[in-house]
Design an enzyme around this catalytic site. Structure first.
Site, short mmCIF file in Angstrom:
data_model
loop_
_atom_site.label_atom_id
_atom_site.label_comp_id
_atom_site.label_asym_id
_atom_site.label_seq_id
_atom_site.Cartn_x
_atom_site.Cartn_y
_atom_site.Cartn_z
N CYS A 78 -22.30 19.98 56.25
CA CYS A 78 -22.04 20.08 55.18
C CYS A 78 -23.04 19.02 53.64
CB CYS A 78 -21.12 20.28 55.13
SG CYS A 78 -19.63 20.50 56.04
N HIS A 81 -19.02 19.64 47.72
CA HIS A 81 -19.20 20.19 48.84
C HIS A 81 -17.54 21.28 48.86
CE1 HIS A 81 -19.02 21.96 52.77
NE2 HIS A 81 -18.52 20.87 53.34
N ASN A 121 -15.74 26.99 52.83
CA ASN A 121 -16.47 26.66 53.52
C ASN A 121 -17.66 26.63 54.18
OD1 ASN A 121 -17.43 24.26 54.93
ND2 ASN A 121 -15.81 22.94 55.52
O1 UT7 Z 1 -17.17 20.82 55.97
C1 UT7 Z 1 -17.02 19.80 56.41
C2 UT7 Z 1 -15.05 19.05 56.03
N1 UT7 Z 1 -14.01 19.01 56.48
C3 UT7 Z 1 -12.87 18.82 55.92
O2 UT7 Z 1 -13.41 18.68 54.84
C4 UT7 Z 1 -11.51 19.36 56.70
C5 UT7 Z 1 -10.60 17.70 55.94
N2 UT7 Z 1 -9.78 18.33 56.08
C6 UT7 Z 1 -8.34 18.95 56.25
O3 UT7 Z 1 -9.41 20.00 55.30
C7 UT7 Z 1 -7.36 19.56 56.13
O4 UT7 Z 1 -6.95 18.31 57.61
C8 UT7 Z 1 -6.76 20.27 56.99
C9 UT7 Z 1 -6.79 21.73 55.99
C10 UT7 Z 1 -8.29 21.26 57.86
C11 UT7 Z 1 -5.62 20.36 57.54
O5 UT7 Z 1 -4.67 20.32 56.95
P1 UT7 Z 1 -3.74 18.90 57.23
O6 UT7 Z 1 -2.54 18.78 56.44
O7 UT7 Z 1 -4.54 17.79 57.71
O8 UT7 Z 1 -2.93 19.52 58.76
P2 UT7 Z 1 -2.73 19.21 60.12
O9 UT7 Z 1 -3.79 19.55 60.61
O10 UT7 Z 1 -2.59 17.74 60.29
O11 UT7 Z 1 -1.91 20.55 60.36
C12 UT7 Z 1 -0.85 20.22 60.23
C13 UT7 Z 1 0.14 21.25 60.30
C14 UT7 Z 1 0.28 21.33 62.42
O12 UT7 Z 1 1.61 21.80 62.60
P3 UT7 Z 1 3.35 20.60 62.74
O13 UT7 Z 1 2.31 20.00 64.46
O14 UT7 Z 1 2.76 19.90 62.18
O15 UT7 Z 1 3.73 21.98 63.63
C15 UT7 Z 1 -1.16 22.49 62.42
O16 UT7 Z 1 -0.47 23.34 63.79
O17 UT7 Z 1 -0.14 22.88 60.22
C16 UT7 Z 1 -0.17 23.63 61.71
N3 UT7 Z 1 -1.64 24.23 61.66
C17 UT7 Z 1 -1.54 25.85 61.44
N4 UT7 Z 1 -0.56 26.16 60.68
C18 UT7 Z 1 -0.67 27.55 59.97
C19 UT7 Z 1 -2.54 24.18 61.59
N5 UT7 Z 1 -3.09 24.94 60.67
C20 UT7 Z 1 -2.65 26.03 60.62
C21 UT7 Z 1 -2.77 27.05 60.27
N6 UT7 Z 1 -1.85 28.36 60.13
N7 UT7 Z 1 -3.80 27.46 60.22
#
Ligand code: UT7
Length: 320
Positions: free
Chosen positions: A111, A247, A277
């Site tokens: 990225c 980004h 993204n």
């Molecule tokens: O381009 C490269 C750079 N990449 C980035 O900058 C990405 C950086 N990270 C992020 O933007 C965030 O961490 C994400 C958007 C990827 C995820 O958000 P988060 O608030 O960190 O969520 P998480 O991964 O901690 O997941 C929270 C919950 C989990 O469920 P439990 O374990 O709390 O029950 C996941 O299983 O959300 C669940 N989950 C989803 N639920 C519905 C993960 N993906 C999804 C989804 N739909 N698509």
């Protein structure tokens, strides 16, 4: 620094996929995606390829800059999703636009690819090795996703952006690049493993895997630091910057960066709502959208910043 962006272009696939449509493909909701990321839809390739979109973006940038193909002497494509292992996407672009005088190569800085390309072009111009460069960021990330994995597939999209950079007395005022390979396991996609008469492995490449929280923590700490460093190099205060083009990974990351450098969100245009993204494509596509919507005038100072797999990051301060 002796280089200026003199034209931009971009290309997105015709097919859009809304969050609602994704709900039918994978166990997710429009509400979760919007709340956690800000993304509402993304463009996914059907007929398009990384090369075809890079070519369209390059042609648009050249037309915008008023530069002909034979004037281009350097083509750099930032991509992690080229159509071929070789030849490079840059060589395919060179062939298709007829830039016979160019040296052409790809870089993999994920990225941060466009920002790394900008730094390389600027260094070539400092060294008198190039006068007019095409810097492209282009991706077809959809082919690298596990479409059963909701934690990654909802985040990414396809597309390409390009800029023509030309040797000039001013333009790029400050550049910063960084890498931290030790933390690289936070965002990975394995290529083909060793597979030959001596060892048998599944010959197929893998899918994208991400520790989202780790990448998030990295981004909100490193990006403001990189931007501040680039502004310091440029001798520029945050208040003098018209727009910060980051980004487009996550609206919450952009809001956190805005807060840390003490600038209002109005100065942070976004298109992640409509594009998701696009890795190396995100920054040049956003730059093209902002430029073509008439938001920039000559003399405006802007900041570009990219960050992602590697881990890698880059920031630039430019005068338009
Ligand atoms: O381009 C490269 C750079 N990449 C980035 O900058 C990405 C950086 N990270 C992020 O933007 C965030 O961490 C994400 C958007 C990827 C995820 O958000 P988060 O608030 O960190 O969520 P998480 O991964 O901690 O997941 C929270 C919950 C989990 O469920 P439990 O374990 O709390 O029950 C996941 O299983 O959300 C669940 N989950 C989803 N639920 C519905 C993960 N993906 C999804 C989804 N739909 N698509």
């Amino acid at each position: 620094m002796p280089a200026r962006i003199i034209g931009t272009g971009s290309c997105l696939p015709g097919r859009t996929v809304s969050n609602q449509e994704l709900e039918e493909w994978v166990d997710t909701t429009d509400e979760w995606i919007r709340e956690r990321t800000g993304i509402e839809q993304r463009h996914l390739a059907v007929e398009e390829t990384t090369t075809s979109m890079a070519v369209e973006a390059a042609k648009a940038a050249m037309e915008n800059a008023g530069v002909s193909a034979d004037e281009i002497d350097l083509i750099i494509v930032g991509t992690v999703s080229g159509d071929m292992c070789f030849p490079s996407t840059a060589c395919q672009v060179q062939s298709q636009i007829g830039a016979e005088n160019a040296v052409a190569f790809d870089i993999n800085a994920a990225c941060a690819g466009f920002l790394f390309g900008l730094s390389i072009a600027e260094a070539y111009m400092q060294a008198d090795m190039a006068r007019t460069a095409l810097i492209i960021g282009g991706e077809t990330l959809s082919k690298m996703m596990d479409w059963q994995d909701r934690s990654t597939c909802v985040l990414f999209g396809d597309g390409a952006g390009a800029a023509v950079v030309q040797k000039d007395e001013t333009g790029i005022l400050g550049l910063v690049q960084g890498s931290d390979g030790k933390r690289g396991s936070a965002l990975t996609c394995r290529n083909r493993p060793v597979n030959n008469p001596l060892v048998k492995n599944d010959p197929m490449p893998d899918h994208t895997q991400m520790d989202g929280r780790e990448v998030y923590r990295f981004a909100v700490k490193t990006v403001p630091q990189a931007i501040e460093e680039a502004m310091e190099k440029a001798g520029t205060e945050p208040g003098e910057i018209k727009y910060f083009l980051l980004h487009q990974a996550n609206l919450r990351i952009i809001e956190s960066v805005a807060k840390k450098i003490g600038q209002p969100m109005e100065k942070f245009p976004t298109n992640l709502q409509k594009c998701g993204n696009i890795s190396a494509g995100s920054v040049p596509i956003l730059l093209d959208h902002v430029s073509r919507s008439g938001m920039l005038k000559k003399g405006d100072k802007i900041v570009l910043a990219g960050f992602g797999a590697g881990l890698t990051w880059g920031a630039a301060v430019l005068v338009w």
